[in-house]
Design a protein around this motif. Structure first.
Motif, PDB file in Angstrom:
ATOM      1  N   LEU A 343      22.585  24.648  32.585  1.00 35.28           N
ATOM      2  CA  LEU A 343      22.490  23.119  33.160  1.00 35.28           C
ATOM      3  C   LEU A 343      22.797  22.376  31.741  1.00 35.28           C
ATOM      4  O   LEU A 343      22.303  22.612  30.733  1.00 35.28           O
ATOM      5  CB  LEU A 343      20.963  22.607  33.494  1.00 35.28           C
ATOM      6  N   GLU A 344      23.716  21.554  31.889  1.00 31.13           N
ATOM      7  CA  GLU A 344      24.502  20.668  30.490  1.00 31.13           C
ATOM      8  C   GLU A 344      24.048  19.194  30.865  1.00 31.13           C
ATOM      9  O   GLU A 344      24.498  18.634  31.591  1.00 31.13           O
ATOM     10  CB  GLU A 344      25.676  21.040  30.575  1.00 31.13           C
ATOM     11  N   PRO A 345      23.207  18.624  29.735  1.00 29.66           N
ATOM     12  CA  PRO A 345      23.179  17.331  29.776  1.00 29.66           C
ATOM     13  C   PRO A 345      24.123  16.472  29.125  1.00 29.66           C
ATOM     14  O   PRO A 345      24.599  17.029  28.061  1.00 29.66           O
ATOM     15  CB  PRO A 345      21.535  16.965  29.425  1.00 29.66           C
ATOM     16  N   ARG A 346      24.808  15.482  29.622  1.00 31.26           N
ATOM     17  CA  ARG A 346      25.392  14.451  28.877  1.00 31.26           C
ATOM     18  C   ARG A 346      25.100  13.046  29.005  1.00 31.26           C
ATOM     19  O   ARG A 346      24.562  12.745  29.977  1.00 31.26           O
ATOM     20  CB  ARG A 346      27.017  14.756  29.214  1.00 31.26           C
ATOM     21  N   PRO A 347      25.168  12.383  27.903  1.00 29.46           N
ATOM     22  CA  PRO A 347      24.957  10.973  27.767  1.00 29.46           C
ATOM     23  C   PRO A 347      25.653   9.969  28.996  1.00 29.46           C
ATOM     24  O   PRO A 347      24.854   9.296  29.548  1.00 29.46           O
ATOM     25  CB  PRO A 347      25.151  10.443  26.580  1.00 29.46           C
ATOM     26  N   THR A 348      26.945  10.240  29.197  1.00 28.45           N
ATOM     27  CA  THR A 348      27.635   9.478  30.313  1.00 28.45           C
ATOM     28  C   THR A 348      28.417  10.399  31.117  1.00 28.45           C
ATOM     29  O   THR A 348      28.751  11.588  30.410  1.00 28.45           O
ATOM     30  CB  THR A 348      28.214   8.363  29.443  1.00 28.45           C
ATOM     31  N   TRP A 349      29.101  10.132  32.083  1.00 27.79           N
ATOM     32  CA  TRP A 349      29.985  10.813  32.826  1.00 27.79           C
ATOM     33  C   TRP A 349      31.290  10.960  31.846  1.00 27.79           C
ATOM     34  O   TRP A 349      32.080  12.126  31.777  1.00 27.79           O
ATOM     35  CB  TRP A 349      30.469  10.308  34.144  1.00 27.79           C
ATOM     36  N   PRO A 350      32.021   9.717  31.191  1.00 29.50           N
ATOM     37  CA  PRO A 350      32.959  10.019  30.444  1.00 29.50           C
ATOM     38  C   PRO A 350      32.832  11.113  29.496  1.00 29.50           C
ATOM     39  O   PRO A 350      33.710  11.656  28.839  1.00 29.50           O
ATOM     40  CB  PRO A 350      33.308   8.608  29.988  1.00 29.50           C
ATOM     41  N   SER A 351      31.624  11.108  28.945  1.00 33.22           N
ATOM     42  CA  SER A 351      31.246  12.033  27.582  1.00 33.22           C
ATOM     43  C   SER A 351      31.460  13.507  28.004  1.00 33.22           C
ATOM     44  O   SER A 351      31.574  14.333  27.151  1.00 33.22           O
ATOM     45  CB  SER A 351      30.150  11.732  26.996  1.00 33.22           C
ATOM     46  N   VAL A 352      31.481  13.908  29.247  1.00 30.05           N
ATOM     47  CA  VAL A 352      31.513  15.179  29.771  1.00 30.05           C
ATOM     48  C   VAL A 352      32.911  16.058  29.314  1.00 30.05           C
ATOM     49  O   VAL A 352      32.958  16.868  28.877  1.00 30.05           O
ATOM     50  CB  VAL A 352      31.574  15.359  31.308  1.00 30.05           C
ATOM     51  N   THR A 353      33.977  15.221  29.268  1.00 30.92           N
ATOM     52  CA  THR A 353      35.358  15.575  28.745  1.00 30.92           C
ATOM     53  C   THR A 353      35.567  15.028  27.310  1.00 30.92           C
ATOM     54  O   THR A 353      35.410  13.851  27.102  1.00 30.92           O
ATOM     55  CB  THR A 353      36.351  14.751  29.615  1.00 30.92           C
ATOM     56  N   GLU A 354      35.796  16.261  26.494  1.00 32.42           N
ATOM     57  CA  GLU A 354      35.998  16.078  25.022  1.00 32.42           C
ATOM     58  C   GLU A 354      37.711  15.825  24.684  1.00 32.42           C
ATOM     59  O   GLU A 354      37.797  15.153  23.685  1.00 32.42           O
ATOM     60  CB  GLU A 354      35.319  17.002  24.244  1.00 32.42           C
ATOM     61  N   HIS A 355      38.387  16.386  25.553  1.00 27.62           N
ATOM     62  CA  HIS A 355      39.740  16.120  25.038  1.00 27.62           C
ATOM     63  C   HIS A 355      40.529  16.794  26.255  1.00 27.62           C
ATOM     64  O   HIS A 355      40.004  17.765  27.184  1.00 27.62           O
ATOM     65  CB  HIS A 355      40.208  16.961  23.825  1.00 27.62           C
ATOM     66  N   VAL A 356      41.679  16.713  26.439  1.00 28.90           N
ATOM     67  CA  VAL A 356      42.717  16.843  27.637  1.00 28.90           C
ATOM     68  C   VAL A 356      43.526  17.880  27.223  1.00 28.90           C
ATOM     69  O   VAL A 356      44.355  17.742  26.107  1.00 28.90           O
ATOM     70  CB  VAL A 356      43.271  15.908  28.399  1.00 28.90           C
ATOM     71  N   GLN A 357      43.782  19.023  27.898  1.00 30.84           N
ATOM     72  CA  GLN A 357      44.955  20.038  27.584  1.00 30.84           C
ATOM     73  C   GLN A 357      45.920  19.853  28.754  1.00 30.84           C
ATOM     74  O   GLN A 357      45.557  19.929  29.979  1.00 30.84           O
ATOM     75  CB  GLN A 357      44.538  21.249  27.858  1.00 30.84           C
ATOM     76  N   ARG A 358      47.161  19.676  28.337  1.00 30.70           N
ATOM     77  CA  ARG A 358      48.275  19.383  29.257  1.00 30.70           C
ATOM     78  C   ARG A 358      49.051  20.611  29.571  1.00 30.70           C
ATOM     79  O   ARG A 358      49.439  21.292  28.734  1.00 30.70           O
ATOM     80  CB  ARG A 358      49.017  18.338  29.151  1.00 30.70           C
ATOM     81  N   LEU A 359      49.169  20.954  30.786  1.00 24.40           N
ATOM     82  CA  LEU A 359      50.052  22.366  30.960  1.00 24.40           C
ATOM     83  C   LEU A 359      51.048  21.987  32.096  1.00 24.40           C
ATOM     84  O   LEU A 359      50.765  21.052  32.997  1.00 24.40           O
ATOM     85  CB  LEU A 359      49.037  23.448  31.840  1.00 24.40           C
ATOM     86  N   HIS A 360      52.514  22.368  31.876  1.00 26.44           N
ATOM     87  CA  HIS A 360      53.626  21.814  32.494  1.00 26.44           C
ATOM     88  C   HIS A 360      54.059  22.989  33.456  1.00 26.44           C
ATOM     89  O   HIS A 360      53.901  23.979  33.277  1.00 26.44           O
ATOM     90  CB  HIS A 360      54.737  21.612  31.529  1.00 26.44           C
ATOM     91  N   LEU A 361      54.244  22.460  34.756  1.00 27.32           N
ATOM     92  CA  LEU A 361      54.703  23.377  35.651  1.00 27.32           C
ATOM     93  C   LEU A 361      56.151  23.661  35.765  1.00 27.32           C
ATOM     94  O   LEU A 361      57.002  22.945  35.200  1.00 27.32           O
ATOM     95  CB  LEU A 361      54.741  22.669  37.174  1.00 27.32           C
ATOM     96  N   ALA A 362      56.572  25.129  35.589  1.00 27.76           N
ATOM     97  CA  ALA A 362      57.886  25.549  35.361  1.00 27.76           C
ATOM     98  C   ALA A 362      58.496  26.044  36.303  1.00 27.76           C
ATOM     99  O   ALA A 362      57.693  26.763  37.362  1.00 27.76           O
ATOM    100  CB  ALA A 362      57.718  26.520  33.983  1.00 27.76           C
ATOM    101  N   ASP A 363      59.687  26.619  36.178  1.00 26.94           N
ATOM    102  CA  ASP A 363      60.517  27.217  37.296  1.00 26.94           C
ATOM    103  C   ASP A 363      60.256  28.540  37.673  1.00 26.94           C
ATOM    104  O   ASP A 363      60.356  29.110  38.688  1.00 26.94           O
ATOM    105  CB  ASP A 363      61.957  26.924  37.271  1.00 26.94           C
ATOM    106  N   ASP A 364      59.490  29.399  36.655  1.00 28.82           N
ATOM    107  CA  ASP A 364      59.359  30.753  36.759  1.00 28.82           C
ATOM    108  C   ASP A 364      58.096  30.956  37.109  1.00 28.82           C
ATOM    109  O   ASP A 364      57.559  32.053  37.096  1.00 28.82           O
ATOM    110  CB  ASP A 364      59.693  31.386  35.359  1.00 28.82           C
ATOM    111  N   GLY A 365      57.226  29.852  37.740  1.00 30.48           N
ATOM    112  CA  GLY A 365      55.898  30.035  38.182  1.00 30.48           C
ATOM    113  C   GLY A 365      54.709  30.030  37.099  1.00 30.48           C
ATOM    114  O   GLY A 365      53.697  30.468  37.180  1.00 30.48           O
TER     115      GLY A 365
END
Length: 540
Positions: A343-365
């Motif tokens: 169980l993880e408490p957080r002060p707000t919903w936006p605070s649940v996410t600390e940063h975003v990692q982007r992965l790109h879709l490629a032609d080789d799967g």
């Protein structure tokens, strides 16, 4: 109909009408023979301080609603709770144990069967104006029969009753606090997520209401969701029945609202409820748990220890009785992590996410760090794959709660009917927290097209569990045009273990959703330089 779309006969498979009936009979008579010791003790405690009676509430248009009343005999001031029933033929009986527990804590309680269900007259209005008026009439009935002054007023509902509870609170200024379990904020979004019709959810609602009396309008709307007819009319119908539409009234009065929801909710997906939660400006709290519709709180409905119902009691004790129990100082968000159940408490919903990692879709799967453009991955429509939302609405969620989530054999996914991208094994536990986002471009030869995207956690042996998913439908683009889909997958709190891989699967058919594709049509997924395709992962 395939296995995954099998219609349940009840949205509450664990509820036992016989056991609940015996509990209520003992409430009336005092004879607890045959009951479990815990239930017998609850009845004895209640009967020492209050009286239980069955009766009728005169609802809107004079329709009589089946109801039960837990009323204290003393004349001192006390708070009251009204409980509109879930979407079940049991009606108010589903609340028998919990209403008794609330009454034993000092509340007068009235539970009633929503119109068209169980012993209530009228026809099912799906939280429409008649249901809102019924809620106020039920409150009138309770106030008139309280033996002392009423101090503060709460509305509590599970599932169907939770939507009614929110809507009554928005329209009736007497309501001081709300508990809404397995609820919805935007009914239109729940039925038409990313323009995709939730046909399995509507079939489940119809199956569970097989003995209810639907109004002609309700039947017509459900038929339209199943057939694809009159989408605009259905959305107008849903707007009135969406608490989100009336949020200004809740905010104007700063009504405290407590939500509980399941991550893999198949009837009312969590994103639309989270949107409602985020826009509320009064006291609020949301508990997000492993499972599906009403599963996380079900043990509490049955009278067993349950943290969600414990918090519901604390919520009303603080906001209706003024008890200083600390719930007003706790974090707004409490997440149960899959599959550790931490169980993880957080002060707000936006605070649940600390940063975003982007992965790109490629032609080789591959899912990689750098954009890879110009490729094409073709998916043949009309064929199902092992990637599906779940095997069964509601019931698959109970398996998750029991620690037996569905296993997806990723090696068995036919790459001609699904596009698959896989990331490198994670070096350390990957903490997904929040709402993933997918942007992908595809070309459809026909004017109508649809796909479903699944994010899977894949073990080294190729077996996988579902993290989250979302459907997408386009009905307006010309044939053979490029379509850009920018969608949110359903929110999650998921730990991907070290050595596992994230797998993104996109296919053109899932029995949970309406299929806008023509049989044997193709969808050509790609990644143009101007709008590269990617997956954003929220990390905590």
């Amino acid at each position: 109909m395939t296995t995954a779309a099998r219609t349940p006969s009840s949205l509450y498979p664990e509820l036992d009408a016989t056991a609940l009936g015996a509990f209520v009979t003992a409430l009336e008579s005092g004879d607890v023979t045959g009951l479990a010791p815990a239930r017998a003790a609850e009845i004895a405690e209640l009967r020492s301080v209050a009286a239980f009676t069955r009766g009728k509430v005169t609802g809107a248009d004079g329709d009589l609603l089946d109801a039960a009343l837990w009323r204290h005999l003393g004349t001192r001031p006390r708070p009251v709770i009204v409980m509109p029933s879930p979407w079940t033929g049991l009606g108010w009986l589903a609340y028998a144990v919990q209403a008794t527990l609330f009454a034993a804590r000092g509340y007068d309680v009235l539970a009633y069967s929503a119109r068209g269900f169980a012993g209530s007259e009228g026809r099912v209005d799906v939280a429409g104006p008649l249901d809102v008026a019924d809620g106020s009439r039920a409150l009138d009935h309770l106030i008139e029969r309280s033996t002392g002054p009423v101090t503060r007023i709460g509305f509590l509902g599970d599932s169907y009753g939770s939507g009614i509870a929110q809507l009554v609170a928005a329209h009736d200024t007497r309501v001081d606090a709300v508990v809404a379990l397995s609820t919805w904020g935007d009914l239109g979004e729940a039925f038409y997520e990313n323009s995709t019709r939730h046909v399995a959810a509507v079939r489940a609602l119809l199956g569970a209401a097989s003995k209810a009396r639907l109004s002609p309008q309700t039947q017509s709307v459900f038929d339209n969701v199943l057939s694809g007819g009159d989408v605009r009319g259905t959305l107008r119908w849903a707007e009135v029945r969406s608490p989100f539409t009336h949020i200004k009234e809740l905010n104007r009065r700063q009504v405290p609202v407590f939500f509980a929801h399941a991550w893999h909710e198949t009837l009312f997906p969590p994103n639309q409820t989270l949107r409602m939660f985020n826009e509320l400006t009064g006291p609020k709290r949301i508990v997000l748990s492993v499972g599906d519709h009403s599963g996380p709180e079900m043990s509490g409905i049955l009278g067993l220890p349950n943290r969600i119902w414990t918090d519901a009691h604390r919520w009303f004790d603080h906001h209706l009785m003024g008890v200083d129990n600390g719930i007003d100082t706790e974090d707004q968000v409490l997440s149960e992590v899959m599959w550790s159940k931490t169980l993880e408490p957080r002060p707000t919903w936006p605070s649940v996410t600390e940063h975003v990692q982007r992965l790109h879709l490629a032609d080789d799967g591959e899912l990689g760090d750098e954009p890879r453009t110009g490729w094409t991955s073709t998916v043949l429509c009309g064929m199902d794959t092992p990637a599906t939302v779940a095997d069964r609405i509601v019931e698959s969620g109970y398996a998750e709660i029991a620690g037996r989530p569905k296993v997806y054999p990723t090696d068995d996914i036919d790459r001609t009917v699904a596009a698959v991208w896989t990331a490198d094994p994670v070096a350390e536990t990957l903490r997904l927290r929040g709402t993933p986002r997918l942007r992908v471009t595809y070309r459809a030869a026909n004017p109508g097209s649809a796909f479903v995207a699944y994010l899977l956690d894949t073990a080294p042996d190729g077996s996988a569990h579902i993290v989250t998913h979302a459907p997408f439908t386009d009905l307006g683009s010309p044939p053979d045009s490029l379509i850009s889909a920018d969608i949110e997958l359903q929110a999650t709190a998921y730990d991907v273990p070290r050595g596992h891989r994230l797998t993104l699967v996109v296919d053109a058919r899932d029995p949970f959703y309406a299929d806008a594709n023509l049989p044997r049509a193709t969808l050509d997924f790609t990644s143009p330089e101007s709008t590269p395709s990617y997956l954003d992962l929220p990390l905590g």
